[in-house]
Motif scaffolding. Structure first.
Motif, mmCIF file in Angstrom:
data_model
loop_
_atom_site.group_PDB
_atom_site.id
_atom_site.type_symbol
_atom_site.label_atom_id
_atom_site.label_comp_id
_atom_site.label_asym_id
_atom_site.label_seq_id
_atom_site.Cartn_x
_atom_site.Cartn_y
_atom_site.Cartn_z
ATOM 1 N N LEU A 125 7.556 -13.947 -92.438
ATOM 2 C CA LEU A 125 7.663 -12.502 -92.346
ATOM 3 C C LEU A 125 8.737 -12.112 -91.344
ATOM 4 O O LEU A 125 8.714 -12.535 -90.196
ATOM 5 C CB LEU A 125 6.320 -11.903 -91.924
ATOM 6 N N PHE A 127 6.743 -8.766 -105.351
ATOM 7 C CA PHE A 127 7.988 -9.226 -104.751
ATOM 8 C C PHE A 127 9.183 -8.902 -105.625
ATOM 9 O O PHE A 127 9.085 -8.866 -106.862
ATOM 10 C CB PHE A 127 7.959 -10.745 -104.553
ATOM 11 N N GLN A 130 12.915 -17.124 -96.802
ATOM 12 C CA GLN A 130 12.487 -18.459 -97.224
ATOM 13 C C GLN A 130 13.662 -19.418 -97.115
ATOM 14 O O GLN A 130 14.663 -19.269 -97.805
ATOM 15 C CB GLN A 130 11.968 -18.431 -98.666
ATOM 16 N N PHE A 182 7.692 -4.961 -96.925
ATOM 17 C CA PHE A 182 7.905 -6.173 -96.151
ATOM 18 C C PHE A 182 9.221 -6.828 -96.547
ATOM 19 O O PHE A 182 9.688 -6.710 -97.677
ATOM 20 C CB PHE A 182 6.771 -7.187 -96.411
ATOM 21 N N LYS A 210 7.887 -5.498 -91.190
ATOM 22 C CA LYS A 210 7.023 -4.744 -92.097
ATOM 23 C C LYS A 210 7.059 -3.265 -91.736
ATOM 24 O O LYS A 210 7.314 -2.895 -90.597
ATOM 25 C CB LYS A 210 5.587 -5.262 -92.025
ATOM 26 N N PHE A 260 13.359 -12.015 -99.506
ATOM 27 C CA PHE A 260 12.512 -11.330 -100.467
ATOM 28 C C PHE A 260 11.968 -10.041 -99.868
ATOM 29 O O PHE A 260 11.462 -10.021 -98.744
ATOM 30 C CB PHE A 260 11.321 -12.207 -100.869
ATOM 31 N N GLY A 314 7.952 -22.351 -96.567
ATOM 32 C CA GLY A 314 7.225 -21.212 -97.099
ATOM 33 C C GLY A 314 7.908 -19.926 -96.687
ATOM 34 O O GLY A 314 9.023 -19.929 -96.167
ATOM 35 N N LEU A 315 7.256 -18.822 -96.924
ATOM 36 C CA LEU A 315 7.814 -17.522 -96.595
ATOM 37 C C LEU A 315 7.475 -17.156 -95.152
ATOM 38 O O LEU A 315 6.333 -17.318 -94.714
ATOM 39 C CB LEU A 315 7.244 -16.450 -97.528
ATOM 40 N N TYR A 355 10.616 -10.830 -96.291
ATOM 41 C CA TYR A 355 10.346 -12.221 -95.963
ATOM 42 C C TYR A 355 11.618 -13.032 -96.142
ATOM 43 O O TYR A 355 12.484 -12.698 -96.946
ATOM 44 C CB TYR A 355 9.277 -12.805 -96.908
#
Lengths: 115, 114
Positions: free
Chosen positions: B46, B104, B38, B34, B49, B90, B43-44, B36
């Protein structure tokens, strides 16, 4: 659908105290995971709860604990706080179905500062 | 043991330039990978994936990533960066008996200059 909510958003505590953080998952989600985010270590997995049971656990000391209620809301508790516990604590919710993968949705986090 | 490495702590690119963020993973089985993003105070989110199949995956906001098993890599790319892409990125691998235990990387901070 409302997203993942975390309360409080900010906390300041002193060494030796304990703290409880709360996470409300997306409606219908039964899995809640917790992560600790620090500048040096990045995001580290704490634990996952599903149907009120801890299902996965990371490598954190026993001072870090959690629980999940019947409505899937979860709390995380840190006892005997240390300076190094200062971090952003994120929770993530997912359906938790026993399939290969469940997409996780993250909350905005709780910023904990330990003085 | 599972781990994710993002070699670049910070990257600066000019708006309109191409971007590649590196990610290397260590995982014993077929990884679920994945990316992500931020943004400050957020928050994170997506981006994309990879589970299986086509090794080039498309995500949101014009991002794509390529899974290379031989190199244990999952690099994120974007052909033309916008100022709004400035954020922390991330890479993560999903593990655990339900895939919900994420490992992560330490993140790559992206600065976009006009």
């Amino acid at each position: 659908k409302a997203g993942v909510t975390q309360t409080p958003r900010y906390l300041i505590k002193t060494r030796g105290q304990q703290v409880t953080l709360s996470c409300s998952p997306i409606s219908g989600h039964r899995s809640v995971s917790w992560y600790q985010q620090t500048p040096g270590q990045g995001l580290q997995f704490l634990f996952e709860y599903f149907s009120e049971t801890q299902r996965n656990k990371g490598n954190f000391p026993g001072r870090f604990s959690g629980r999940q209620f019947s409505n899937s809301r979860s709390e995380m508790n840190v006892s005997t706080l240390e300076l190094g516990d200062s971090a952003l604590y994120l929770c993530a919710s997912s359906s938790g179905r026993l399939v290969t993968y469940n997409e996780q949705f993250f909350g905005p986090g709780t910023r904990l500062t330990v003085l | 043991a599972q781990s994710v490495t993002q070699p670049d702590i910070h990257i600066t690119v000019s708006e309109g330039a191409s971007l590649e963020l590196r990610c290397n993973y260590s995982y014993g089985a077929t990884p679920y990978l994945f990316w992500y993003v931020q943004s400050p105070g957020q928050g994170l989110q997506l981006l994309l994936k990879y589970f299986s199949g086509d090794t080039l995956v498309q995500g949101i906001k014009g991002f794509e990533a390529e899974f290379k098993r031989s190199q244990s890599s999952f690099n994120l790319r974007k052909p033309s960066v916008h100022w709004s892409d400035a954020a922390e990125y991330f890479c993560a691998v999903g593990a655990g008996n339900t895939g919900n235990q994420f490992y992560f990387g330490t993140g790559t901070s992206l600065t976009v200059i006009p």
